[in-house]
Scaffold this active site. Structure first.
Site, PDB file in Angstrom:
ATOM      1  N   ASP A  44       0.848  -1.200   0.000  1.00  0.00           N
ATOM      2  CA  ASP A  44       0.000   0.000   0.000  1.00  0.00           C
ATOM      3  C   ASP A  44       0.891   1.261   0.000  1.00  0.00           C
ATOM      4  O   ASP A  44       1.973   1.257   0.618  1.00  0.00           O
ATOM      5  CB  ASP A  44      -0.864  -0.064   1.281  1.00  0.00           C
ATOM      6  CG  ASP A  44      -2.041   0.889   1.271  1.00  0.00           C
ATOM      7  OD1 ASP A  44      -2.446   1.332   0.187  1.00  0.00           O
ATOM      8  OD2 ASP A  44      -2.572   1.176   2.368  1.00  0.00           O
ATOM      9  N   HIS A  45       0.455   2.309  -0.649  1.00  0.00           N
ATOM     10  CA  HIS A  45       1.085   3.644  -0.593  1.00  0.00           C
ATOM     11  C   HIS A  45       2.608   3.645  -0.520  1.00  0.00           C
ATOM     12  O   HIS A  45       3.186   4.082   0.493  1.00  0.00           O
ATOM     13  CB  HIS A  45       0.574   4.420   0.631  1.00  0.00           C
ATOM     14  CG  HIS A  45      -0.814   4.904   0.452  1.00  0.00           C
ATOM     15  ND1 HIS A  45      -1.161   5.931  -0.385  1.00  0.00           N
ATOM     16  CD2 HIS A  45      -1.972   4.463   0.995  1.00  0.00           C
ATOM     17  CE1 HIS A  45      -2.457   6.111  -0.347  1.00  0.00           C
ATOM     18  NE2 HIS A  45      -2.976   5.224   0.475  1.00  0.00           N
TER      19      HIS A  45
ATOM     20  N   GLU B 182      -2.099   6.495  -7.845  1.00  0.00           N
ATOM     21  CA  GLU B 182      -3.116   7.431  -7.320  1.00  0.00           C
ATOM     22  C   GLU B 182      -3.075   8.749  -8.086  1.00  0.00           C
ATOM     23  O   GLU B 182      -2.007   9.268  -8.399  1.00  0.00           O
ATOM     24  CB  GLU B 182      -2.833   7.682  -5.827  1.00  0.00           C
ATOM     25  CG  GLU B 182      -3.791   8.681  -5.186  1.00  0.00           C
ATOM     26  CD  GLU B 182      -3.638   8.738  -3.657  1.00  0.00           C
ATOM     27  OE1 GLU B 182      -3.524   7.662  -3.031  1.00  0.00           O
ATOM     28  OE2 GLU B 182      -3.606   9.844  -3.109  1.00  0.00           O
TER      29      GLU B 182
ATOM     30  N   HIS C 197      -8.203   9.026   4.611  1.00  0.00           N
ATOM     31  CA  HIS C 197      -7.738   7.949   5.483  1.00  0.00           C
ATOM     32  C   HIS C 197      -8.075   8.278   6.940  1.00  0.00           C
ATOM     33  O   HIS C 197      -7.993   9.433   7.343  1.00  0.00           O
ATOM     34  CB  HIS C 197      -6.218   7.779   5.352  1.00  0.00           C
ATOM     35  CG  HIS C 197      -5.786   7.327   3.992  1.00  0.00           C
ATOM     36  ND1 HIS C 197      -4.902   8.023   3.224  1.00  0.00           N
ATOM     37  CD2 HIS C 197      -6.135   6.234   3.269  1.00  0.00           C
ATOM     38  CE1 HIS C 197      -4.708   7.387   2.074  1.00  0.00           C
ATOM     39  NE2 HIS C 197      -5.445   6.297   2.085  1.00  0.00           N
TER      40      HIS C 197
ATOM     41  N   SER D 102     -12.780   3.266   5.725  1.00  0.00           N
ATOM     42  CA  SER D 102     -13.324   3.197   7.094  1.00  0.00           C
ATOM     43  C   SER D 102     -14.349   4.294   7.331  1.00  0.00           C
ATOM     44  O   SER D 102     -14.150   5.440   6.906  1.00  0.00           O
ATOM     45  CB  SER D 102     -12.203   3.361   8.130  1.00  0.00           C
ATOM     46  OG  SER D 102     -11.429   2.185   8.182  1.00  0.00           O
TER      47      SER D 102
ATOM     48  N   VAL E 288      -9.659  -0.898   3.606  1.00  0.00           N
ATOM     49  CA  VAL E 288     -10.102  -0.702   4.997  1.00  0.00           C
ATOM     50  C   VAL E 288      -8.923  -0.959   5.934  1.00  0.00           C
ATOM     51  O   VAL E 288      -8.346  -2.047   5.938  1.00  0.00           O
ATOM     52  CB  VAL E 288     -11.262  -1.657   5.358  1.00  0.00           C
ATOM     53  CG1 VAL E 288     -11.611  -1.539   6.845  1.00  0.00           C
ATOM     54  CG2 VAL E 288     -12.497  -1.363   4.506  1.00  0.00           C
ATOM     55  N   SER E 289      -8.584   0.055   6.707  1.00  0.00           N
ATOM     56  CA  SER E 289      -7.506  -0.091   7.676  1.00  0.00           C
ATOM     57  C   SER E 289      -7.981   0.286   9.086  1.00  0.00           C
ATOM     58  O   SER E 289      -8.056  -0.545   9.987  1.00  0.00           O
ATOM     59  CB  SER E 289      -6.315   0.794   7.269  1.00  0.00           C
ATOM     60  OG  SER E 289      -5.318   0.740   8.249  1.00  0.00           O
TER      61      SER E 289
HETATM   62  P1  13P Z   1      -8.891   3.807   6.267  1.00  0.00           P
HETATM   63  O1  13P Z   1      -7.836   3.805   7.324  1.00  0.00           O
HETATM   64  O2  13P Z   1      -9.711   5.051   6.258  1.00  0.00           O
HETATM   65  O3  13P Z   1      -9.701   2.562   6.299  1.00  0.00           O
HETATM   66  O4  13P Z   1      -8.129   3.832   4.848  1.00  0.00           O
HETATM   67  C1  13P Z   1      -7.407   2.714   4.433  1.00  0.00           C
HETATM   68  C2  13P Z   1      -6.688   2.963   3.152  1.00  0.00           C
HETATM   69  O5  13P Z   1      -7.182   3.623   2.262  1.00  0.00           O
HETATM   70  C3  13P Z   1      -5.368   2.354   3.003  1.00  0.00           C
HETATM   71  O6  13P Z   1      -4.722   2.771   1.859  1.00  0.00           O
END
Ligand code: 13P
Length: 289
Positions: free
Chosen positions: A82-83, A134, A180, A211, A231-232
């Site tokens: 991720d990212h 992105e 996020h 989230s 979702v994190s």
């Molecule tokens: P949240 O923490 O808002 O669920 O976002 C997760 C996310 O987009 C990870 O890249």
């Protein structure tokens, strides 16, 4: 069953108008309980880690545990970085066996975002590894990437088309108003913009900041082809809050098996609710198995 590229998974989900949740995992046991939730729901799933998690657990170890869990639960599983802003970490993840990577060059001007994404595509494409990029800037905090609310920028539909044409990227994360972390107010999702992007771009789109977005709004995003839903925060919070409650109620109960079991159960319930939200239950198809 072993780790699979997220490209066919997400293309199929987009065609079938459901989503796939990409859960951020932060520990080895979270890999197991996310897959336990997915197995209970008979749902394909994506595990994703930030660069911070790669640094704390090690890319090779993450891949080994993810492979073994995916075999144990017999669930089609993608493993995504991720990212990531650092090409070296992307290389390390691909070498270790990640099946998808995100090059996040959204903080750079359009041309540089294109160039950095092209560089990753050169490496990933021949190895069958999915690439996500992105456009615009998603607000909020994700590990050490911090975008203040006033700096968040929505993606421009015409640029999305041009970006996909120039890079050939198979998944695109356009910023469309989510952030996020947990929202202070109601997220202001720009559905017209998503519709415009979806009209112009023929690849699965990614919803960051999944989230605390109202269920109906996530479903609407998915219906436009936002096939990967990240979702994190909510998952992390469900797990950690269960541990907090345990120690508030039983401060002397120190056996990790007691509080970790409660945390795991809370996280599994949360994961299952997110899988239900995107409509991917019972979507394990024979071609994935
Ligand atoms: P949240 O923490 O808002 O669920 O976002 C997760 C996310 O987009 C990870 O890249």
């Amino acid at each position: 069953m072993t780790l699979i590229s997220t490209t066919p998974m997400l293309e199929k989900a987009r065609a079938d108008k459901h989503g796939i949740v990409a859960f951020n995992v932060h520990s080895f046991d979270s890999i197991y309980w996310v897959l336990e939730a997915a197995a209970e729901m008979k749902s394909p799933v994506i595990l994703q880690t930030t660069v911070g998690t790669v640094r704390s657990l090690g890319a090779k170890n993450i891949v080994e545990v993810a492979k073994s869990a995916s075999e144990h639960f017999s669930i089609p599983t993608g493993l995504h970085l991720d990212h990531c802003t650092d090409f070296q970490v992307i290389k390390e993840a691909i070498r270790a066996g990640y099946t998808s990577v995100m090059i996040d060059a959204s903080m750079h001007p359009f041309e540089e975002n294109v160039a950095r994404t092209q560089e990753v595509m050169k490496l990933a494409k021949s190895l069958g590894v999915n690439v996500e990029a992105e456009l615009g800037k998603v607000g909020g905090v994700e590990d050490d990437i911090v975008v203040a609310e006033e700096d968040a920028q929505k993606a421009i539909p015409a640029e999305c088309r041009q970006f996909v044409e120039l890079t050939g990227v198979p998944t695109l994360a356009p910023a469309i108003g989510t952030a996020h972390g947990i929202y202070k107010g109601k997220p202001n999702i720009d559905f017209d913009r998503i519709a415009d992007i979806a009209d112009l771009v023929d690849v699965p789109l990614v919803l960051h900041g999944g989230s605390a977005v109202p269920i109906e709004e996530v479903k609407r995003c998915v219906s436009f082809g936002m096939a990967k839903v990240n979702v994190s925060t909510e998952l992390k919070n469900a797990y950690s809050k269960a541990i907090k409650v345990h120690f508030e109620q039983e401060p002397d109960s120190l056996d990790p098996r007691a509080y970790l079991q409660k945390a795991k159960e809370a996280a599994i319930e949360m994961a299952k609710s997110k899988i239900k939200m995107v409509g991917s239950e019972n979507k394990v198809v024979p071609s994935f198995v």
